[in-house]
Design an enzyme around this catalytic site. Sequence first.
Site, PDB file in Angstrom:
ATOM      1  N   LYS A  64      20.350  23.908  -7.379  1.00 28.14           N
ATOM      2  CA  LYS A  64      20.083  25.193  -6.713  1.00 28.14           C
ATOM      3  C   LYS A  64      18.740  25.751  -7.167  1.00 28.14           C
ATOM      4  O   LYS A  64      18.364  25.588  -8.341  1.00 28.14           O
ATOM      5  CB  LYS A  64      21.234  26.157  -7.046  1.00 28.14           C
ATOM      6  CG  LYS A  64      21.205  27.480  -6.296  1.00 28.14           C
ATOM      7  CD  LYS A  64      22.475  28.289  -6.572  1.00 28.14           C
ATOM      8  CE  LYS A  64      22.468  29.635  -5.855  1.00 28.14           C
ATOM      9  NZ  LYS A  64      23.731  30.381  -6.048  1.00 28.14           N
ATOM     10  N   SER A 139      26.088  32.115  -1.966  1.00 28.88           N
ATOM     11  CA  SER A 139      24.664  31.851  -1.857  1.00 28.88           C
ATOM     12  C   SER A 139      24.296  30.386  -2.117  1.00 28.88           C
ATOM     13  O   SER A 139      23.201  29.966  -1.742  1.00 28.88           O
ATOM     14  CB  SER A 139      23.905  32.726  -2.849  1.00 28.88           C
ATOM     15  OG  SER A 139      24.296  32.413  -4.177  1.00 28.88           O
ATOM     16  N   SER A 163      29.760  32.572  -5.030  1.00 29.89           N
ATOM     17  CA  SER A 163      28.695  31.752  -4.449  1.00 29.89           C
ATOM     18  C   SER A 163      28.822  30.250  -4.625  1.00 29.89           C
ATOM     19  O   SER A 163      28.057  29.506  -4.023  1.00 29.89           O
ATOM     20  CB  SER A 163      27.342  32.185  -4.997  1.00 29.89           C
ATOM     21  OG  SER A 163      26.880  33.258  -4.238  1.00 29.89           O
TER      22      SER A 163
HETATM   23  N1  GLN Z   1      28.086  37.040  -1.846  1.00 34.49           N
HETATM   24  C1  GLN Z   1      28.093  37.755  -3.076  1.00 34.49           C
HETATM   25  C2  GLN Z   1      26.861  38.630  -3.149  1.00 34.49           C
HETATM   26  O1  GLN Z   1      26.184  38.723  -2.190  1.00 34.49           O
HETATM   27  C3  GLN Z   1      28.152  36.811  -4.214  1.00 34.49           C
HETATM   28  C4  GLN Z   1      26.905  36.108  -4.440  1.00 34.49           C
HETATM   29  C5  GLN Z   1      26.955  35.211  -5.621  1.00 34.49           C
HETATM   30  O2  GLN Z   1      28.019  34.819  -6.096  1.00 34.49           O
HETATM   31  N2  GLN Z   1      25.782  34.887  -6.122  1.00 34.49           N
HETATM   32  O3  GLN Z   1      26.575  39.238  -4.113  1.00 34.49           O
END
Ligand code: GLN
Length: 475
Positions: A64, A139, A163
């Site tokens: 990532k 994400s 995410s």
């Molecule tokens: N979708 C969640 C957010 O927007 C979690 C994102 C994540 O786990 N990095 O914060």
Amino acid sequence: MNLHALTAHALLDLFKSGKASAKEAYEAVVGRIKSIDPKVKAYVHLSRSQPHYAGEFQIPIAIKDNLCTKGEEITCASRILKGFRSPYDAGVIERIKKSGGSILGIVNMDEFAFGSSCETSCYGPTFNPWNLQCVPGGSSGGSAASVAADEAMWALGSDTGGSIRQPASFCGIVGLKPTYGRVSRYGLIAFASSLDQIGPLTKDVRDCALLMNIISGYDERDSTSVNEPVPDYTRALVNDVRGLKIGIPKEAFVEGLDAEVRRAVESALDLLKKQGAVIKEVSLPHTPYAVATYYIVATAEASSNLARFDGVRYGLRVQPGKVRKNALVDMYEETRSKGFGDEAKRRIMLGTYALSSGYYDAYYLRGQKVRTLIKNDLDQVFKDCDVIMTPTSPTVAFKVGEKVSDPLSMYLSDIYTIPANLAGIPAISVPCGFSKSGLPIGFQLMGRAFDEEMLLRVSYTYEQNTEWHLKKPTI
Ligand code: GLN
């Protein structure tokens, strides 16, 4: 033989018996990336470093874009980090390299991991391999899509509120968020430091256990890393759930949950029951407040973590046309307004507000108190249950563009995944079916802190008795 389509453990068997080499596997997967990625767009760029063929686990991996990897441009999919070349390896990258893994490349994500769809990236969206009109989730959307499309044997992602698990579920693969402190965060570009964890996205549960063996363990450079012995996670891979107690929170199966997702998770539960697990209805009375609590705590920490991106230390610097206040302040302002995307700005504003004097007690402090109540609910249930099962996400993958203009509905995608981050406990997403439209569905299991083994055992038993993990998208 399509080496790129195999799991890591299947490849390791082939290497051992001399039927394939690590070099052949690496070349096969790079070939696959070149032919498929123009459609999926999982990769931001391929690695600049040469693969090395030495070590016990010579499995190529996708990383990532928020994990510092020496010599690579690492940007968190943000314009503000364009041009930042990491001078060092994150703790997990050191471990991967030491074990024999080669870095395939850097994969896409929502900007600074803010999002659930991989659409807020400055590189544009990644697409879901099961339906290229849909999002891969986020994400860690690039990590999940690359594994599902056989453009990587396995991948690393990060999970602050879901995410790893939500994109794993949207792409039909396995994703695990380890216990907070199990995997070093050294070299992970921070979103919300008290919630972030790095974890594996893999084609099946055995690979998940193998990758956990590689990345887990104490690191003195991360003050929240926990110095506890790391078990051999592959020992947890037993096809047996007899007598184990699975808690089903009554709050989870309510309004807003898609009927097809509900049905798939209920049949998974039936299967585990037939295998001898004991099902128990439980209650997590404070979970309805989890999303609100998360968006206070996570944005507050994000606003503070993002303060370091000012045009001085890393990446982008934009000089103002003419001096308005003073040259330095103008440069900060120009760089931050041009460098951050809309969602990052929204989070910085929300977080700064929640932390500002006069509001701190009303929002941030209260958020932390509710966080404790959510954790207490979970602790209570784990006195009696070995795991808690829910859907991973209330819906299957949605269309690209469908939710970008509605941040609140996007935030609700994380309703099932957020409690595990707030409580610091481990949680896994496992494929358990498909919608009529052909999109993958996943269930989530949460476990006691440092009991990843229980999650792996229940997931493995489920996987051994089903075939969802063997299905591949046609791209
Ligand atoms: N979708 C969640 C957010 O927007 C979690 C994102 C994540 O786990 N990095 O914060």
